[in-house]
Motif scaffolding. Structure first.
Motif, PDB file in Angstrom:
ATOM      1  N   THR A 165       2.366 -11.031  -2.515  1.00  0.00           N
ATOM      2  CA  THR A 165       1.451  -9.922  -1.755  1.00  0.00           C
ATOM      3  C   THR A 165       2.361  -8.994  -1.109  1.00  0.00           C
ATOM      4  O   THR A 165       3.200  -9.836  -0.187  1.00  0.00           O
ATOM      5  CB  THR A 165       0.339 -10.579  -0.820  1.00  0.00           C
ATOM      6  N   VAL A 166       2.442  -7.793  -1.284  1.00  0.00           N
ATOM      7  CA  VAL A 166       3.072  -6.712  -0.368  1.00  0.00           C
ATOM      8  C   VAL A 166       2.068  -6.204   0.484  1.00  0.00           C
ATOM      9  O   VAL A 166       1.011  -5.705  -0.168  1.00  0.00           O
ATOM     10  CB  VAL A 166       3.773  -5.657  -1.158  1.00  0.00           C
ATOM     11  N   THR A 167       2.202  -6.205   1.774  1.00  0.00           N
ATOM     12  CA  THR A 167       1.439  -5.623   2.748  1.00  0.00           C
ATOM     13  C   THR A 167       1.955  -4.227   3.443  1.00  0.00           C
ATOM     14  O   THR A 167       2.863  -4.625   4.198  1.00  0.00           O
ATOM     15  CB  THR A 167       0.662  -6.538   3.787  1.00  0.00           C
ATOM     16  N   LEU A 168       1.589  -3.106   3.378  1.00  0.00           N
ATOM     17  CA  LEU A 168       2.003  -1.959   4.127  1.00  0.00           C
ATOM     18  C   LEU A 168       1.807  -2.132   5.586  1.00  0.00           C
ATOM     19  O   LEU A 168       0.892  -2.688   6.000  1.00  0.00           O
ATOM     20  CB  LEU A 168       1.628  -0.771   3.564  1.00  0.00           C
ATOM     21  N   ASP A 169       2.506  -1.412   6.290  1.00  0.00           N
ATOM     22  CA  ASP A 169       2.391  -1.271   7.855  1.00  0.00           C
ATOM     23  C   ASP A 169       1.791  -0.055   8.231  1.00  0.00           C
ATOM     24  O   ASP A 169       2.198   1.113   7.595  1.00  0.00           O
ATOM     25  CB  ASP A 169       3.741  -1.371   8.430  1.00  0.00           C
ATOM     26  N   ALA A 170       0.633  -0.070   8.756  1.00  0.00           N
ATOM     27  CA  ALA A 170      -0.244   1.199   9.200  1.00  0.00           C
ATOM     28  C   ALA A 170       0.461   2.031  10.083  1.00  0.00           C
ATOM     29  O   ALA A 170       0.222   3.324  10.314  1.00  0.00           O
ATOM     30  CB  ALA A 170      -1.616   0.737   9.693  1.00  0.00           C
ATOM     31  N   SER A 171       1.485   1.582  10.734  1.00  0.00           N
ATOM     32  CA  SER A 171       2.199   2.428  11.955  1.00  0.00           C
ATOM     33  C   SER A 171       3.164   3.314  11.209  1.00  0.00           C
ATOM     34  O   SER A 171       3.885   4.007  11.949  1.00  0.00           O
ATOM     35  CB  SER A 171       2.810   1.385  12.910  1.00  0.00           C
ATOM     36  N   GLN A 172       3.492   3.012   9.823  1.00  0.00           N
ATOM     37  CA  GLN A 172       4.423   3.556   9.421  1.00  0.00           C
ATOM     38  C   GLN A 172       3.808   4.618   8.438  1.00  0.00           C
ATOM     39  O   GLN A 172       2.817   4.751   7.872  1.00  0.00           O
ATOM     40  CB  GLN A 172       5.453   2.983   8.293  1.00  0.00           C
ATOM     41  N   THR A 173       4.699   5.908   8.049  1.00  0.00           N
ATOM     42  CA  THR A 173       4.382   7.006   7.036  1.00  0.00           C
ATOM     43  C   THR A 173       5.307   6.524   6.046  1.00  0.00           C
ATOM     44  O   THR A 173       6.677   6.819   6.056  1.00  0.00           O
ATOM     45  CB  THR A 173       4.405   8.259   7.346  1.00  0.00           C
ATOM     46  N   TYR A 174       5.035   6.057   4.729  1.00  0.00           N
ATOM     47  CA  TYR A 174       5.593   5.870   3.577  1.00  0.00           C
ATOM     48  C   TYR A 174       6.135   7.060   2.593  1.00  0.00           C
ATOM     49  O   TYR A 174       5.086   7.963   2.524  1.00  0.00           O
ATOM     50  CB  TYR A 174       4.968   4.672   2.805  1.00  0.00           C
ATOM     51  N   THR A 175       7.259   7.030   1.978  1.00  0.00           N
ATOM     52  CA  THR A 175       7.459   8.125   1.193  1.00  0.00           C
ATOM     53  C   THR A 175       7.531   7.590  -0.362  1.00  0.00           C
ATOM     54  O   THR A 175       8.320   6.804  -0.690  1.00  0.00           O
ATOM     55  CB  THR A 175       9.106   8.865   1.448  1.00  0.00           C
ATOM     56  N   LEU A 176       6.494   8.045  -1.032  1.00  0.00           N
ATOM     57  CA  LEU A 176       6.607   7.441  -2.516  1.00  0.00           C
ATOM     58  C   LEU A 176       7.653   8.277  -3.298  1.00  0.00           C
ATOM     59  O   LEU A 176       7.484   9.655  -3.217  1.00  0.00           O
ATOM     60  CB  LEU A 176       5.096   7.715  -3.047  1.00  0.00           C
ATOM     61  N   SER A 177       8.581   7.668  -3.847  1.00  0.00           N
ATOM     62  CA  SER A 177       9.623   8.390  -4.368  1.00  0.00           C
ATOM     63  C   SER A 177       9.422   8.394  -6.043  1.00  0.00           C
ATOM     64  O   SER A 177      10.705   8.711  -6.598  1.00  0.00           O
ATOM     65  CB  SER A 177      10.929   8.121  -3.810  1.00  0.00           C
TER      66      SER A 177
END
Length: 371
Positions: A47-59
């Motif tokens: 399971t991979v859980t993202l962090d809501a405090s971050q803005t991710y760049t989909l590359s």
């Protein structure tokens, strides 16, 4: 020596049966390397859980492989890269994989363009594949992403999508091969889908290819092909749909492009729907409020409101579609559709649609662009 072996075994057992603070089993970690500024690759396990405090760049392509899970908490933002090719960037969930988009009212998950001046087709979109029935075959391949989908488990679950705003999708490989905002390929009824706001899609806003997933609270604003599309034996109920900015059809409903009487027949029920052409001249609704296409299947519309579109439906002239209309399988606001009477005023009277007629309903404002 025996005591030492037993002690080691006990430690290993404890590690595999450890619990989280809420008393449930701990989630398995994934071997996936999560990079905030370079989000792409295959989530192959755990399971991979993202962090809501971050803005991710989909590359590039982010693919959740069968058996793995991607969890996205409320308030998380994912933006497409400003330099990567638009067709290379998408998020996909394989058949047998799980995605949990856990947005909340007034705190949605946001998937959008990273460009300073965003526009439709800046990136691909979200693709979900399941194991439910499709009348094109049990092992189809998704139009984009090349993922297998379809099977015989209409109750299959691919996870859940709650409160998602997805913007500037629909990048194109060619005029006939392009992404939608959200694409559901053979997704089963065990999947929870509610509160999606699809904005500025270069192709369809939301499309269902077969499957049996139900959905509620779907807003599609400014789609540059059809707004809502279902096909290939889709069996489901979609409740509360707001569509504004119609390029081709507000809703396109098909049975099967190669065999218009293929079974199971598309059987879609739509409840509380607003279709609004839009004030901008670029929104022509060239294929009317409803495009009854490629055999059509069975359509039932309840509390359907239409604004700005005079002709109600575009009709497939093939024998499959004609048979469905003659059988009374195209129903609108309690009336059976008759092809010789095809004006919007024949079918739409005092309905309220998705909530406020032509105005964005209250439920949609919780996930809208202006939220």
């Amino acid at each position: 020596m025996k005591k030492s072996i037993l002690a080691i075994a006990a430690v290993i057992t404890l590690a595999f049966t450890s619990c989280t603070s809420d008393g449930g089993p701990s989630k398995p970690k994934s071997s996936f390397e999560l990079k905030i500024d370079d989000l792409k690759g295959n989530i192959a396990d755990g399971t991979v859980t993202l962090d809501a405090s971050q803005t991710y760049t989909l590359s590039g392509a982010l693919i959740v492989k069968s058996g793995a899970t991607l969890t996205i908490p409320a308030g998380t933002t994912i933006k497409s890269s400003t330099t990567a090719d638009a067709t290379s960037m998408y998020i996909a969930v394989e058949r047998g994989a799980t995605i949990n988009i856990n947005g909340e009212a007034n705190n949605p998950v946001i998937m959008t363009s990273g460009k300073a001046s965003p526009a439709e087709s800046d990136w691909g979109g979200l693709i979900i594949c399941g194991d439910a029935k499709v009348n094109t075959g049990d092992n189809g391949t998704s139009e984009v992403g090349g993922l297998a989908y379809g099977g015989n488990n209409n109750a299959d679950s691919s996870g859940k999508i709650n409160f998602l705003r997805i913007e500037y999708t629909g990048s194109k490989f060619s005029p006939t091969k392009e992404y939608n905002g959200v694409s559901f390929f053979g997704v089963g009824s065990g999947t929870e889908v509610s509160n999606i706001y699809a904005f500025e899609s270069g192709d369809d806003g939301v499309e269902f290819f077969g499957g049996a997933v139900n959905a509620s609270n779907i807003a599609i604003v400014n789609a540059y092909d059809d707004s809502l599309d279902f096909a290939d034996g889709y069996q489901g109920t979609i409740t509360n749909v707001y569509i504004s900015g119609v390029s081709k059809a507000g809703i396109e409903g098909s049975n099967n492009g190669d065999n218009d009487i293929a079974e199971p027949l598309t059987n879609a029920k739509l409840i509380n729907v607003s279709i609004v052409k839009g004030a901008d001249a670029k929104f022509t609704a060239s294929e009317q409020a409803i495009n009854f296409k490629e055999g059509g299947g069975k359509h039932t519309y309840t509390n359907l409101f239409v604004s700005g579109i005079d002709t109600f439906a575009k009709l497939d002239s093939g024998t499959g579609a004609t048979a469905r209309i003659d059988a009374g399988d195209f129903k609108v606001n309690g009336k059976t559709f008759v092809s010789t009477s095809n004006l919007t005023t024949d079918y739409v009277a005092a309905e309220t649609g998705a909530g406020n007629g032509a105005t964005l309903p209250t439920w949609a404002t919780k996930i809208s662009k202006n939220n």
